[in-house]
Design an enzyme around this catalytic site. Structure first.
Site, short mmCIF file in Angstrom:
data_model
loop_
_atom_site.label_atom_id
_atom_site.label_comp_id
_atom_site.label_asym_id
_atom_site.label_seq_id
_atom_site.Cartn_x
_atom_site.Cartn_y
_atom_site.Cartn_z
N SER A 242 0.86 -1.18 0.00
CA SER A 242 0.00 0.00 0.00
C SER A 242 0.89 1.23 0.00
O SER A 242 2.12 1.12 0.03
CB SER A 242 -0.89 0.01 1.25
N LYS A 243 0.29 2.40 0.00
CA LYS A 243 1.09 3.62 -0.04
C LYS A 243 2.00 3.75 1.18
O LYS A 243 3.12 4.22 1.08
CB LYS A 243 0.18 4.86 -0.15
N ARG A 244 1.51 3.28 2.33
CA ARG A 244 2.36 3.38 3.52
C ARG A 244 3.55 2.45 3.43
O ARG A 244 4.58 2.66 4.06
CB ARG A 244 1.54 3.10 4.79
#
Length: 473
Positions: A242-244
């Site tokens: 994911s983006k994190r």
């Protein structure tokens, strides 16, 4: 099929070049270069509602920044629509595909019945062998491939091994919509054949597509390219990226201050390895890379590892080359505003002179730029909190004395300034740190910096004495 290896990278221009796509492009590029072959670029822009010129430009820019130059001109899938229709009609004429007139209501009823009976929703083939004379008036049909009813389709994959798909699960899928536009499944096969692609290297989320595409290849009597489906990238915790975790666009990594060569090195190690080699030159990667060595398990993205590798590349970089990289990156770096850009030649020369000290403390170009910030500020320098705390009354009094001592130097350099400061400390029983700390604060406005004598040398006599005097009591 050609004796020359031809790979392809085929992004959809509906957004940025994300990190998983960049790794796919890298693996295609490395294998093409390893085999003295070619990597082609195909922009899969058939989704006209979501495809944009801006996204296409971002993908091309991202590939160029990464150093992954493709061979020939980019290939537009949308522009080949007439060819896709031509092949679909050939399949109909040869009896390998057929026109289907099933209405949306009929298809909905099929799906609902299949669910009620606990079966996966599949088209039931009602128009497969039906007389076209039964076609309802005024209905534009879709074109469906005649998938095999029995047995299985085997995808022989260089990474996954032999993957078997029961043909009953493939059904007679659509290759041409009722408006005459090709489906993705069909367009990809025609393009790969027409482009002479010999090796398809892509994410393993396309593995099921590979079975359906094999059906089309076989129906046309075309040789199926060698397949290699790469496991997807997961986050450090094993969850879907994911983006994190790092599922960001390549341009974001550029803005975070990573070097293209370091990012290539890190991405190559995500799912592929060569012994215990961690740092690999591009030449080494090209020499060593083989798709048969790609791991079957999902790779885990680790920002700390990427940062560590980037730090190695920064520390080992040629000073002039690193300075050029930093100057080029300055407009892109997040949360960093340099003085008027582009930097003048004098300031660039000063930056290069400071580079040996700067690069030892930085893991990214952003940190490098922050470390070099003392070069870009104007007098009187703004002081950070810790620098203010260092500049006590006693420290400012010392600075006044040091300014006088240093002003006597004719041949100004790191060694000569260090000799003067050390001599003063020894003569007055003052530790070097007690002198260096207020000097650093006065010269840079910070409590941390490259070696203070390197800073004196880089700033030069006039600027150094002026900064020290500004903060002296």
């Amino acid at each position: 099929m050609s004796d020359t290896v031809i790979t392809r990278f085929a992004p959809s221009p509906t957004g940025f070049l994300h990190i998983g796509g960049a790794r796919t492009a890298l693996f295609n590029w490395l294998y093409a270069r390893h085999t003295s072959g070619k990597m082609l670029l195909r922009i899969e822009d058939t989704d006209r509602a979501r495809s944009t010129a801006e996204a296409t430009a971002a993908i091309l820019d991202g590939l160029k920044w990464l150093g992954l130059e493709w061979d020939g001109e980019p290939f537009s899938q949308f522009e080949q629509a007439a060819r896709h229709r031509e092949v679909a009609m050939q399949l109909v004429e040869s009896g390998k595909a057929y026109r289907c007139y099933a209405s949306p209501d009929e298809l909905t009823a099929m799906r609902e019945q299949a669910r009620a009976e606990g079966r996966p929703p599949r088209y039931d083939g009602r128009w497969r062998d039906r007389d076209p004379a039964d076609a309802p008036a005024g209905v534009q049909p879709v074109i469906r491939i005649k998938a095999p009813n029995d047995g299985e389709t085997v995808v022989t994959d260089r990474v996954q091994g032999d993957v078997r798909f029961p043909n009953k699960d493939l059904d007679d899928f659509i290759i041409l919509r009722s408006d005459g536009s090709p489906t993705y499944m069909h367009a990809v096969v025609v393009d790969d054949h027409d482009m002479g692609v010999t090796h398809i290297i892509r994410g393993d989320d396309h593995l099921t597509n590979a079975a359906r595409q094999t059906v089309i290849f076989n129906a046309m009597g075309w040789e199926v390219p060698v397949m290699a489906h790469i496991p997807l990238i997961h986050g450090a915790d094993g969850a879907k990226l994911s983006k994190r975790h790092g599922a960001l666009g390549v341009e974001t990594y550029r803005a975070m201050g990573y070097l293209p060569a370091a990012l290539r090195n890190y991405l190559a190690r995500l799912g592929w390895s060569h012994g215990d080699d961690e740092i690999m030159s591009t030449r080494d990667m090209i020499n060593w890379f083989d798709i048969g060595d790609i791991n079957k398990g999902a790779a885990r993205f680790d920002f700390k590892k990427l940062e560590a590798i980037n730090g190695v590349y920064i520390r080992s970089a040629d000073d002039a080359e690193l300075t050029a990289n930093l100057v080029e990156a300055l407009p892109y770096l997040e949360d960093y505003t340099a003085p008027t850009l582009p930097l003048g030649s004098a300031l660039q020369a000063q930056l290069q002179q400071a580079m040996p000290g700067l690069k030892q403390r930085a893991k990214t170009l952003k940190e490098l730029a922050e470390g070099a910030g003392y070069l870009f500020v104007s007098r009187p320098l703004p002081l950070d909190k810790k620098a203010k705390e260092l500049l006590t009354g006693d420290a400012r009094a010392l600075l006044k004395i040091l300014a006088s001592e240093l002003s006597a130097i004719d041949d100004w350099n790191a060694a000569s300034t260090e000799a003067v400061v050390r001599a003063y400390g020894e003569n007055h029983d003052i530790k070097l740190g007690a002198l260096a700390q207020p000097l650093r604060a006065a010269l840079t406005g910070r409590s941390t910096s490259p070696g203070v004598f390197d800073v004196l040398a880089v700033l030069g006599r006039e600027e150094s004495l002026a900064r020290i005097t500004d903060q002296a009591a």
